[in-house]
Design a protein around this motif. Sequence first.
Motif, PDB file in Angstrom:
ATOM      1  N   VAL A  80       0.215  -3.902   1.961  1.00 34.59           N
ATOM      2  CA  VAL A  80      -0.036  -2.433   1.558  1.00 34.59           C
ATOM      3  C   VAL A  80       1.362  -1.796   0.930  1.00 34.59           C
ATOM      4  CG1 VAL A  80      -0.460  -0.159   2.755  1.00 34.59           C
ATOM      5  CG2 VAL A  80      -1.381  -2.183   3.613  1.00 34.59           C
ATOM      6  N   LEU A  89       3.894   2.977   1.497  1.00 32.35           N
ATOM      7  CA  LEU A  89       3.287   2.372   2.678  1.00 32.35           C
ATOM      8  C   LEU A  89       3.609   0.928   2.687  1.00 32.35           C
ATOM      9  CD1 LEU A  89       0.293   4.670   2.956  1.00 32.35           C
ATOM     10  CD2 LEU A  89       2.388   4.918   4.032  1.00 32.35           C
ATOM     11  N   GLU A 135      -1.186   3.369  11.759  1.00 32.32           N
ATOM     12  CA  GLU A 135      -2.391   3.464  10.707  1.00 32.32           C
ATOM     13  C   GLU A 135      -2.312   4.719   9.872  1.00 32.32           C
ATOM     14  OE1 GLU A 135      -7.312   4.269  11.543  1.00 32.32           O
ATOM     15  OE2 GLU A 135      -6.102   2.824  12.942  1.00 32.32           O
ATOM     16  N   ALA A 136      -3.123   4.680   8.685  1.00 31.94           N
ATOM     17  CA  ALA A 136      -2.994   5.750   7.764  1.00 31.94           C
ATOM     18  C   ALA A 136      -4.141   5.831   7.141  1.00 31.94           C
ATOM     19  CB  ALA A 136      -1.562   5.647   6.828  1.00 31.94           C
ATOM     20  N   TYR A 137      -4.278   7.193   6.613  1.00 34.62           N
ATOM     21  CA  TYR A 137      -5.454   7.393   5.679  1.00 34.62           C
ATOM     22  C   TYR A 137      -4.728   7.005   4.318  1.00 34.62           C
ATOM     23  CZ  TYR A 137      -8.799   9.927   2.555  1.00 34.62           C
ATOM     24  OH  TYR A 137      -9.559  10.448   1.724  1.00 34.62           O
ATOM     25  N   GLN A 138      -4.725   5.905   3.644  1.00 37.75           N
ATOM     26  CA  GLN A 138      -3.470   5.683   2.782  1.00 37.75           C
ATOM     27  C   GLN A 138      -3.425   6.283   1.412  1.00 37.75           C
ATOM     28  OE1 GLN A 138      -3.587   1.239   2.168  1.00 37.75           O
ATOM     29  NE2 GLN A 138      -4.052   0.824   4.159  1.00 37.75           N
ATOM     30  N   GLU A 139      -4.473   6.581   0.693  1.00 44.05           N
ATOM     31  CA  GLU A 139      -4.466   7.521  -0.310  1.00 44.05           C
ATOM     32  C   GLU A 139      -4.061   8.674  -0.260  1.00 44.05           C
ATOM     33  OE1 GLU A 139      -7.686   4.212  -0.632  1.00 44.05           O
ATOM     34  OE2 GLU A 139      -6.900   5.684   0.780  1.00 44.05           O
ATOM     35  N   LEU A 167       3.252   0.502   8.027  1.00 50.23           N
ATOM     36  CA  LEU A 167       1.876   0.213   8.916  1.00 50.23           C
ATOM     37  C   LEU A 167       1.951  -0.807   9.679  1.00 50.23           C
ATOM     38  CD1 LEU A 167      -0.689   1.679   5.831  1.00 50.23           C
ATOM     39  CD2 LEU A 167       0.584   2.942   7.934  1.00 50.23           C
ATOM     40  N   ILE A 206      -0.584   9.807   8.761  1.00 51.67           N
ATOM     41  CA  ILE A 206      -0.258   8.367   9.576  1.00 51.67           C
ATOM     42  C   ILE A 206      -0.173   8.731  11.068  1.00 51.67           C
ATOM     43  CG2 ILE A 206       1.536   6.738   9.802  1.00 51.67           C
ATOM     44  CD1 ILE A 206       2.808   7.726   7.057  1.00 51.67           C
TER      45      ILE A 206
END
Length: 226
Positions: A80, A89, A135-139, A167, A206
């Motif tokens: 990531v 990230l 954990e993340a909502y990456q975009e 992450l 995040i």
Amino acid sequence: MRVKVRLFASFREAAGRSEVELELDEGCAVRDLITLLSEVIPGLSEKFDRGDALVAVNGAFAKPDKVLTDGDVVAVFPPVSGGGGKVGLFSELPSLSELIEAASPPSGEAGAIAIFLGVVRSSSEQGRVLRLEYEAYQEMALAEMEKIRQEAISKPGVKEVVIYHVLGARRPGDTVMMVAVASEHRAEAFETLAWVVNSVKNRVPIWKKEVTERGSRWIEEGRPEI
């Protein structure tokens, strides 16, 4: 024994599925699982051969010699990263020297570089901490990190800002967040550094799950202003 394998991102697309359950012999390790996956799902063979895979077992990063047990949940996913070198990230954070290099503006423009390192504590109100799982909502996370960076750079005297976050699972003592602020003088560097850290904690999507000897819980520290 039987294990469940969850595939993410490019591995999910290459396999054409998101999950698969496999029967393994007792004593099999992660490397044996990878070999079997390459055989039963040919689309994954090339990716494994390139060394693209990261593997986690029950929420913690695992090395190839990690021995699996019945009922394990194994996640396979690519590294990531993102953000063009100034925000990112990561499954493994860059080194401190790489952080400083990324934050260093052209020679002579900054008189100070202030650095923050966020580290996993060994205890909480729930008892001894075994690990934190991020954990993340990456975009969206990367976009918001870049927005915070741009807002910080617009402050008087600030020349550069770098924001990195990890992450995955991390244990006590591990670094999970790195922020560096370069500015003309130390006062604005320290002030902006604190602002950036607080903004990341309050605004960036995040999340962390705290796993202790008493169990686990998601840490939700309040709703950000929208």
